[in-house]
Motif scaffolding. Structure first.
Motif, short mmCIF file in Angstrom:
data_model
loop_
_atom_site.label_atom_id
_atom_site.label_comp_id
_atom_site.label_asym_id
_atom_site.label_seq_id
_atom_site.Cartn_x
_atom_site.Cartn_y
_atom_site.Cartn_z
N UNK A 1 -20.82 38.75 46.23
CA UNK A 1 -20.00 39.73 46.02
C UNK A 1 -18.45 39.39 45.96
N UNK A 2 -17.94 38.77 47.03
CA UNK A 2 -16.82 38.36 47.13
C UNK A 2 -16.49 37.35 46.17
N UNK A 3 -17.02 36.15 46.15
CA UNK A 3 -16.73 35.08 45.02
C UNK A 3 -16.60 35.63 43.85
N UNK A 4 -17.63 36.18 43.06
CA UNK A 4 -17.47 36.48 41.77
C UNK A 4 -16.45 37.61 41.40
N UNK A 5 -16.20 38.45 42.28
CA UNK A 5 -15.16 39.64 42.30
C UNK A 5 -13.93 38.73 42.26
N UNK A 6 -13.38 37.87 42.94
CA UNK A 6 -12.37 37.07 42.89
C UNK A 6 -12.18 36.48 41.51
N UNK A 7 -13.19 35.83 40.91
CA UNK A 7 -13.41 35.34 39.67
C UNK A 7 -12.86 36.48 38.42
N UNK A 8 -13.66 37.65 38.56
CA UNK A 8 -13.54 38.66 37.62
C UNK A 8 -11.93 39.24 37.76
N UNK A 9 -11.56 39.41 38.92
CA UNK A 9 -9.97 39.75 39.01
C UNK A 9 -9.05 38.66 38.21
N UNK A 10 -9.42 37.50 38.58
CA UNK A 10 -8.51 36.40 37.74
C UNK A 10 -8.72 36.56 36.22
N UNK A 11 -9.89 36.63 35.79
CA UNK A 11 -10.41 36.39 34.48
C UNK A 11 -9.84 37.64 33.64
N UNK A 12 -9.91 38.87 34.43
CA UNK A 12 -9.69 40.01 33.59
C UNK A 12 -8.36 40.78 34.16
N UNK A 13 -7.55 40.14 34.69
CA UNK A 13 -6.41 40.60 35.28
C UNK A 13 -5.37 41.14 34.10
N UNK A 14 -5.23 40.06 32.94
CA UNK A 14 -4.72 40.66 31.78
C UNK A 14 -5.56 41.07 30.65
N UNK A 15 -6.81 41.22 31.09
CA UNK A 15 -7.86 41.63 30.04
C UNK A 15 -8.45 42.89 30.09
N UNK A 16 -9.65 42.87 30.61
CA UNK A 16 -10.43 44.28 30.70
C UNK A 16 -9.80 45.27 31.90
N UNK A 17 -9.05 44.72 32.85
CA UNK A 17 -8.40 45.52 33.92
C UNK A 17 -6.96 45.66 33.74
N UNK A 18 -6.40 45.33 32.60
CA UNK A 18 -4.89 45.27 32.29
C UNK A 18 -4.12 46.68 32.63
N UNK A 19 -4.91 47.76 32.18
CA UNK A 19 -4.41 48.99 32.44
C UNK A 19 -4.56 49.56 33.73
N UNK A 20 -5.09 49.12 34.63
CA UNK A 20 -5.43 49.45 36.16
C UNK A 20 -4.41 48.93 36.93
N UNK A 21 -4.11 50.01 38.03
CA UNK A 21 -3.32 49.57 39.15
C UNK A 21 -3.64 48.29 39.76
N UNK A 22 -2.87 47.79 40.89
CA UNK A 22 -3.42 46.52 41.46
C UNK A 22 -4.64 46.79 42.27
N UNK A 23 -4.63 47.97 43.13
CA UNK A 23 -5.74 48.52 43.93
C UNK A 23 -7.02 48.73 43.39
N UNK A 24 -6.69 49.44 42.08
CA UNK A 24 -8.07 49.66 41.22
C UNK A 24 -8.45 48.28 40.57
#
Length: 362
Positions: A151-174
């Motif tokens: 859960x934790x390991x891949x979540x960190x990778x998703x956060x890094x990989x999609x910070x400016x991608x799929x998650x770019x319009x979301x707030x930091x918490x979201x």
């Protein structure tokens, strides 16, 4: 089998030893004597978890759909999440993308998925030992530790990989919540808060790996299971230390567990490669069904996840049949299929010792 057990218990019918063993095998009980107790605990845990989830989700959905429809949506999505089914009532292929910034719905769904994916054996073990992690079985410890890492390991990778991608319009918490949601949902949940097609190649690869791993034995999830993944990882460490057995703490695993884990993994990887190759040959629309999309679809099917990048209905009939077969195999489990193909009976000659001969590997 659980449903049949409920009917037997409700009718107060006596269950013989053979039937108890069958129930125990279906429920992944350690012994036939405790099979019925496990079934009763499964019923209680299921209704309690789904009930609490339904209440929370009903309040959340009622804001958009009204009281009655909100309650219906709450009950449906609670059951779907706990059972790792992945079905939703939103419509189209949107799933929960409209609620990517709704922490209440996202967190509730995540908790239900994790609880359902841990396996009833782990939960009964935790309750019996009063959540004393030092006293629970080795199986439960491996499941909990592996689940936390996955859960934790891949979540960190998703956060890094999609910070400016799929998650770019979301707030930091979201972004954190959605990274955790993506990490959890890929292991057989099937609901999504972001468009799967918008994921980067790196995130897609991580998602494929998670879908193949799946949940834990005796749970509502599919995949090769967390314990199989843990054994394979520990096997690498054992080989590196030039040991023929896996030792965890003061316990060592059964000698054949490494062989079974390897067989399951090879079986799944072979099916993924074979099915992907056939579908890519059948589907001539390279602009629609790319290599990444096909691999994602096949992994989702065999892991009984339910996620899709392009949309399964756009596949041809032949490809859809392959997906159906993969889902059926994924639901039955690799070990069951292997045992069925090879046959459960063994000849007496197989029990005789054979002369050993070494081969070079690696």
């Amino acid at each position: 089998m659980t449903i049949l057990s409920i009917i037997w218990i409700a009718l107060k019918k006596k269950i013989n030893i053979g039937e108890r063993k069958l129930i125990g095998d279906a429920a992944s009980a350690k012994s036939s004597t405790g099979a019925l107790d496990l079934i009763k605990k499964i019923i209680i845990i299921t209704f309690v978890c789904e009930g609490i989830g339904a209440v929370i989700l009903s309040f959340a959905f009622a804001k958009d759909y009204g009281v009655l429809k909100g309650i219906y949506f709450g009950i449906f999505h609670s059951i779907s999440a706990f059972c790792n089914a992945g079905f939703d009532l939103i419509g189209g292929f949107a799933s929960l993308t409209a609620y990517a910034e709704n922490p209440l719905i996202c967190i509730t769904i995540m908790v239900l998925v994790v609880v359902g994916g841990l396996g009833f054996i782990v939960w009964t073990d935790l309750f019996d030992k009063k959540f004393n992690l030092k006293k629970i079985s080795l199986h439960s410890k491996i499941v909990l530790a592996t689940t936390l890492v996955l859960i934790v390991g891949p979540a960190i990778l998703f956060f890094v990989f999609e910070n400016d991608g799929a998650f770019k319009d979301l707030s930091f918490g979201n972004k954190i919540i959605n990274a955790l949601f993506q990490s959890i949902t890929c292991r057989t949940c099937g609901m999504n808060t972001v468009d799967m097609a918008s994921l980067s190649d790196s995130s897609s690869m991580i998602s494929i790996v998670l879908m193949i791993i799946g949940g834990s034995p005796g749970s509502t999830a599919g995949g090769i299971k967390t314990t199989t993944f843990a054994v394979l990882f520990l096997s690498i460490i054992a080989v590196g230390r030039k040991k023929n057995e896996i030792v965890i703490g003061k316990r060592k695993l059964e000698p054949n567990v490494m062989t079974q884990a390897s067989a399951i993994m090879i079986f799944y990887i072979t099916l993924v490669i074979l099915a992907s190759s056939i579908i890519m040959m059948v589907e001539h629309r390279a602009d629609v069904w790319t290599f990444r999309g096909v691999m994602f679809e096949v992994s989702s099917a065999i892991g009984t996840v339910g996620l899709s990048m392009v949309g399964t209905p756009t596949l041809s009939i032949a490809s859809q049949i392959i997906i159906i077969i993969l889902m059926f195999i994924g639901r039955l489990g690799a070990l069951s299929i292997i045992l069925f193909i090879s046959g459960t009976s063994r000849r007496d000659a197989d029990k005789l010792g054979r002369p050993e001969e070494k081969i070079l590997i690696g």
